[in-house]
Design an enzyme around this catalytic site. Structure first.
Site, mmCIF file in Angstrom:
data_model
loop_
_atom_site.group_PDB
_atom_site.id
_atom_site.type_symbol
_atom_site.label_atom_id
_atom_site.label_comp_id
_atom_site.label_asym_id
_atom_site.label_seq_id
_atom_site.Cartn_x
_atom_site.Cartn_y
_atom_site.Cartn_z
ATOM 1 N N ASP A 179 51.217 26.374 41.412
ATOM 2 C CA ASP A 179 50.630 25.881 40.713
ATOM 3 C C ASP A 179 51.511 27.284 39.617
ATOM 4 O O ASP A 179 52.207 28.295 40.389
ATOM 5 C CB ASP A 179 49.480 25.722 40.770
ATOM 6 N N ASP A 215 46.414 27.439 36.509
ATOM 7 C CA ASP A 215 45.271 28.780 36.380
ATOM 8 C C ASP A 215 45.210 29.476 35.907
ATOM 9 O O ASP A 215 45.983 29.868 35.149
ATOM 10 C CB ASP A 215 44.848 28.389 37.623
ATOM 11 N N ASP A 235 49.650 30.209 37.108
ATOM 12 C CA ASP A 235 48.949 31.149 37.419
ATOM 13 C C ASP A 235 48.918 32.611 36.214
ATOM 14 O O ASP A 235 49.540 33.240 35.697
ATOM 15 C CB ASP A 235 48.152 31.530 38.509
HETATM 16 N N1 DCP Z 1 43.479 33.957 44.787
HETATM 17 C C1 DCP Z 1 41.820 34.212 44.107
HETATM 18 N N2 DCP Z 1 40.368 33.618 44.150
HETATM 19 C C2 DCP Z 1 40.939 32.092 44.464
HETATM 20 C C3 DCP Z 1 42.226 31.903 44.440
HETATM 21 C C4 DCP Z 1 43.283 32.712 44.436
HETATM 22 O O1 DCP Z 1 41.986 35.474 44.474
HETATM 23 N N3 DCP Z 1 39.745 31.308 44.193
HETATM 24 C C5 DCP Z 1 43.883 34.706 43.973
HETATM 25 C C6 DCP Z 1 44.913 34.751 45.271
HETATM 26 C C7 DCP Z 1 45.805 34.306 44.971
HETATM 27 C C8 DCP Z 1 46.301 33.853 43.049
HETATM 28 O O2 DCP Z 1 45.274 34.823 43.259
HETATM 29 O O3 DCP Z 1 47.592 34.887 45.483
HETATM 30 C C9 DCP Z 1 46.748 33.165 43.135
HETATM 31 O O4 DCP Z 1 46.295 31.903 43.347
HETATM 32 P P1 DCP Z 1 47.344 30.714 44.524
HETATM 33 O O5 DCP Z 1 46.991 30.109 44.726
HETATM 34 O O6 DCP Z 1 47.749 29.678 43.031
HETATM 35 O O7 DCP Z 1 48.431 31.966 45.498
HETATM 36 P P2 DCP Z 1 50.538 32.293 45.156
HETATM 37 O O8 DCP Z 1 49.919 32.018 43.600
HETATM 38 O O9 DCP Z 1 50.031 33.356 45.612
HETATM 39 O O10 DCP Z 1 50.976 30.647 45.587
HETATM 40 P P3 DCP Z 1 51.370 29.970 45.280
HETATM 41 O O11 DCP Z 1 53.102 30.402 44.910
HETATM 42 O O12 DCP Z 1 51.188 28.312 46.076
HETATM 43 O O13 DCP Z 1 51.444 29.876 43.643
HETATM 44 MG MG MG Z 2 49.917 30.513 42.297
#
Ligand code: DCP
Ligand code: MG
Length: 373
Positions: free
Chosen positions: A204, A297, A206
């Site tokens: 995704d 997000d 963010d």
């Molecule tokens: N996060 C959080 N609480 C949530 C969701 C996410 O603290 N309920 C934080 C931890 C993650 C970051 O936000 O590292 C972003 O979430 P992602 O699931 O999008 O994770 P990434 O961006 O690291 O991975 P991807 O590349 O798969 O999107």
């Molecule tokens: Mg992400």
């Protein structure tokens, strides 16, 4: 004669937030096996086992070179008996029998497919599997009622399971930037998540949004959403007010400005930005789709909490978990995406940058590109 390479002992600190973990991983064969077992444990709601495998994988990701023998692992933290057996199997046989068996199991495959639907977690997937639903086809033909998120997830399944590229993330960033500039001039948009850590793909995109004047961000999310919706950029959105206040029964009450965090889980309709040449199949009568669905997000934070929100939303998930564990176990502090509470002094510690938060925690500053634990 002793092999020189086998004398190479590694040393890493115990917490992932004390280590620099770049995207360069010298031990992918090992970390892939451990990550798969971690994922399987998480999908089976065995959180403890999942974390143990994640921590073990993270230690190996932080090593400066490839592991060739078990002897090199002597003294490394977070490597429990089970993880060591997996590592030994890969080193001796080229693959982990357990990881391979798991990957091929019907249950794992079904859990992967079903939780690959946006809005479907491990619990729901498990219930469906127990009712005999293992595939998307079976789900579509079943009488299961899907909520709005799950329906959108099923409708856009293929798009949402295709990794988002940096080009696409940039294009989404431009749209969000434009929306924010229109509805609240002066508000700031920051890319967070994996793309901020330098990953070149993500599941995704963010974003964290704030305004330099405290309070100006109030009511911002609905305006952004309306702007995006009216221009046809949203296939799905659900805005949730942050439940921080309600969930607080821990260390003291937060200041009254802490109930303003808002999060919008959305699916964007992104006009094509990648070259189309390779996608072209045989000539067909069907009109070509000129957009794709992307998970986005959006989070709005007051400026007073911005540093905490930025640190909390940059990840990786394990890095975040380890920061909180470090804060709690080593510093008697509680860290969240909103604040840092010093439990000994019974007060909140202010910070206007990530560097200050690391300093409060007595940790060396680790930049986003080295938080890929
Ligand atoms: N996060 C959080 N609480 C949530 C969701 C996410 O603290 N309920 C934080 C931890 C993650 C970051 O936000 O590292 C972003 O979430 P992602 O699931 O999008 O994770 P990434 O961006 O690291 O991975 P991807 O590349 O798969 O999107
Ligand atoms: Mg992400």
């Amino acid at each position: 004669q002793v092999n020189q390479a086998e004398l190479l002992l590694f040393s890493v600190p115990a917490y992932a937030c004390q280590r620099r973990t770049t995207l360069v991983n010298h031990n992918t064969a090992l970390t892939d096996a451990l990550s798969l077992l971690a994922e399987n444990a998480e999908l089976s709601e065995e959180e403890g086992r999942g974390v143990a495998f994640r921590r073990a994988a993270a230690v190996l990701k932080a090593l400066p070179s490839v592991v060739t023998s078990m002897a090199q692992l002597e003294g490394l933290p977070c490597l429990g008996g089970h993880s060591l057996r997996v590592i030994r199997d890969v080193l001796e046989n080229g693959a982990s029998h357990e990881a391979e068996t798991t990957k091929q199991s019907e249950r794992y495959k079904a859990l992967k497919v079903l939780t690959g639907i946006f809005g479907v977690g491990a619990k729901t997937a498990d219930r469906w599997i127990r009712e005999g639903i293992h595939t998307l086809q079976q789900l579509r033909e079943s009488a299961q009622t899907l909520n709005r998120a799950q329906q959108a997830g099923l409708d856009h399944y293929d798009d949402l399971n295709q990794p988002v590229s940096q080009t696409e993330a940039d294009a989404i960033g431009d749209i969000v930037q434009k929306a924010v500039a229109c509805v609240l001039p002066g508000a700031q948009v920051t890319l967070t998540g994996g793309f901020r850590r330098g990953k070149d793909t993500g599941h995704d995109v963010d974003f964290l949004i704030t305004h330099p004047e405290e309070g100006r961000e109030v009511g911002l999310m609905p305006k952004i959403v309306s702007w995006l919706e009216s221009r046809g950029f949203l296939l799905y959105q659900k805005t949730t007010r942050n439940s921080y206040l309600e969930s607080m029964d821990g260390p003291g009450r937060p200041a009254s400005n802490m109930d303003r965090f808002e999060r919008c889980l959305s699916i964007f309709k992104l006009p094509d930005v990648e070259p189309q040449g390779t996608k072209e199949g045989p000539i067909s009568a069907a009109p070509q789709k000129r957009w794709r669905a992307v998970r986005v997000d959006l989070v709005v934070s007051p400026i007073s909490q911005f540093a905490f929100a930025l640190l909390g939303w940059t990840g990786s998930k394990l890095f975040e978990r380890e920061l909180r564990r470090w804060a709690g176990h080593e510093k008697a502090m509680s860290l969240s995406s909103h604040a840092l509470h010093d439990n000994t002094q019974s007060r909140y510690l202010r910070a206007s940058s990530e560097e200050e938060i690391f300093a409060h925690l007595s940790l060396e500053y680790i930049p986003p590109s080295e938080r890929n634990a």
